[in-house]
Design a protein around this motif. Structure first.
Motif, PDB file in Angstrom:
ATOM      1  N   LEU A  10       0.655  -1.278  -0.015  1.00 22.07           N
ATOM      2  CA  LEU A  10       0.011  -0.029  -0.052  1.00 22.07           C
ATOM      3  C   LEU A  10       0.922   1.208   0.049  1.00 22.07           C
ATOM      4  N   PRO A  11       0.286   2.379  -0.506  1.00 22.29           N
ATOM      5  CA  PRO A  11       1.305   3.633  -0.468  1.00 22.29           C
ATOM      6  C   PRO A  11       1.147   4.135   0.976  1.00 22.29           C
ATOM      7  N   GLU A  12       2.166   4.897   1.131  1.00 24.60           N
ATOM      8  CA  GLU A  12       2.533   5.373   2.624  1.00 24.60           C
ATOM      9  C   GLU A  12       1.189   6.345   3.137  1.00 24.60           C
ATOM     10  N   HIS A  13       0.766   7.180   1.902  1.00 18.56           N
ATOM     11  CA  HIS A  13      -0.626   7.901   2.502  1.00 18.56           C
ATOM     12  C   HIS A  13      -1.622   7.140   2.683  1.00 18.56           C
ATOM     13  N   LEU A  14      -1.822   6.084   2.367  1.00 19.74           N
ATOM     14  CA  LEU A  14      -2.856   5.499   2.461  1.00 19.74           C
ATOM     15  C   LEU A  14      -2.719   4.423   3.998  1.00 19.74           C
ATOM     16  N   ILE A  15      -1.311   3.910   4.192  1.00 17.72           N
ATOM     17  CA  ILE A  15      -1.143   3.417   5.630  1.00 17.72           C
ATOM     18  C   ILE A  15      -1.398   4.284   6.791  1.00 17.72           C
ATOM     19  N   ALA A  16      -0.964   5.592   6.382  1.00 15.91           N
ATOM     20  CA  ALA A  16      -1.194   6.845   7.184  1.00 15.91           C
ATOM     21  C   ALA A  16      -2.682   6.912   7.655  1.00 15.91           C
ATOM     22  N   GLU A  17      -3.369   6.820   6.749  1.00 16.00           N
ATOM     23  CA  GLU A  17      -4.860   7.140   6.974  1.00 16.00           C
ATOM     24  C   GLU A  17      -5.327   5.795   7.926  1.00 16.00           C
ATOM     25  N   ILE A  18      -5.041   4.485   7.642  1.00 17.18           N
ATOM     26  CA  ILE A  18      -5.489   3.250   8.048  1.00 17.18           C
ATOM     27  C   ILE A  18      -4.908   3.582   9.804  1.00 17.18           C
ATOM     28  N   GLN A  19      -3.878   3.982   9.762  1.00 16.74           N
ATOM     29  CA  GLN A  19      -3.261   3.911  11.051  1.00 16.74           C
ATOM     30  C   GLN A  19      -4.004   4.857  12.204  1.00 16.74           C
ATOM     31  N   LYS A  20      -4.713   5.868  11.581  1.00 15.88           N
ATOM     32  CA  LYS A  20      -5.655   6.453  12.349  1.00 15.88           C
ATOM     33  C   LYS A  20      -6.732   5.813  13.200  1.00 15.88           C
ATOM     34  N   TYR A  21      -7.004   4.575  12.574  1.00  9.35           N
ATOM     35  CA  TYR A  21      -8.109   3.723  13.117  1.00  9.35           C
ATOM     36  C   TYR A  21      -7.597   2.582  13.742  1.00  9.35           C
ATOM     37  N   VAL A  22      -6.641   2.149  13.349  1.00 17.79           N
ATOM     38  CA  VAL A  22      -5.964   0.725  13.738  1.00 17.79           C
ATOM     39  C   VAL A  22      -4.488   0.850  13.536  1.00 17.79           C
ATOM     40  N   GLN A  23      -3.736   0.120  14.818  1.00 15.49           N
ATOM     41  CA  GLN A  23      -2.229   0.266  14.590  1.00 15.49           C
ATOM     42  C   GLN A  23      -1.581  -1.277  15.207  1.00 15.49           C
ATOM     43  N   GLY A  24      -0.945  -1.791  14.383  1.00 17.30           N
ATOM     44  CA  GLY A  24      -0.015  -2.858  15.198  1.00 17.30           C
ATOM     45  C   GLY A  24      -1.071  -4.094  14.956  1.00 17.30           C
ATOM     46  N   GLU A  25      -2.267  -4.156  14.344  1.00 19.02           N
ATOM     47  CA  GLU A  25      -3.290  -5.246  14.449  1.00 19.02           C
ATOM     48  C   GLU A  25      -3.285  -5.879  13.107  1.00 19.02           C
ATOM     49  N   THR A  26      -4.040  -7.002  13.099  1.00 18.16           N
ATOM     50  CA  THR A  26      -4.142  -7.840  12.018  1.00 18.16           C
ATOM     51  C   THR A  26      -5.525  -7.288  11.428  1.00 18.16           C
ATOM     52  N   LEU A  27      -5.573  -6.939  10.264  1.00 23.12           N
ATOM     53  CA  LEU A  27      -6.848  -6.352   9.640  1.00 23.12           C
ATOM     54  C   LEU A  27      -7.412  -7.135   8.413  1.00 23.12           C
ATOM     55  N   TYR A  28      -8.308  -7.646   8.603  1.00 21.18           N
ATOM     56  CA  TYR A  28      -8.836  -8.440   7.168  1.00 21.18           C
ATOM     57  C   TYR A  28      -9.933  -7.384   6.552  1.00 21.18           C
ATOM     58  N   ILE A  29      -9.379  -7.292   5.072  1.00 16.01           N
ATOM     59  CA  ILE A  29     -10.024  -6.556   4.122  1.00 16.01           C
ATOM     60  C   ILE A  29     -10.656  -7.557   3.164  1.00 16.01           C
TER      61      ILE A  29
END
Length: 90
Positions: A10-29
């Motif tokens: 994923l691009p860095e800007h998208l990772i930064a946006e996701i990190q606003k909601y969850v960090q260091g967790e396993t995320l299922y998309i």
């Protein structure tokens, strides 16, 4: 299910946006609903069941009894009734 490190795809800007909601967790998309496939469509299981059900319907229309069909196909009487009385094309 195989896990993928988000920073590898994923691009860095998208990772930064996701990190606003969850960090260091396993995320299922999940897949979009349009990408879902019906049960058995890949293995061919659905096709086999559809063919079996069509055969049961033909046999019933030809005069075989529900009891006979249940015994021949190792299915319950209720399952045979659902197959022979369904309005789906088989």
């Amino acid at each position: 299910m195989k896990y993928v490190n988000a920073s590898n795809i994923l691009p860095e800007h998208l990772i930064a946006e996701i990190q606003k909601y969850v960090q260091g967790e396993t995320l299922y998309i999940p897949k979009p609903e349009t990408a879902y496939q019906k049960w058995g469509s890949c293995s061919g299981g659905r096709k086999l069941i559809d063919e079996r059900n069509a055969s049961i319907k033909r046999a019933f229309k030809s005069g075989r009894s529900i009891d006979q069909l249940a015994e021949e196909h190792f299915l319950s009487i209720e399952t045979i009734k659902k197959i022979v009385y369904s309005r789906k094309k088989h």
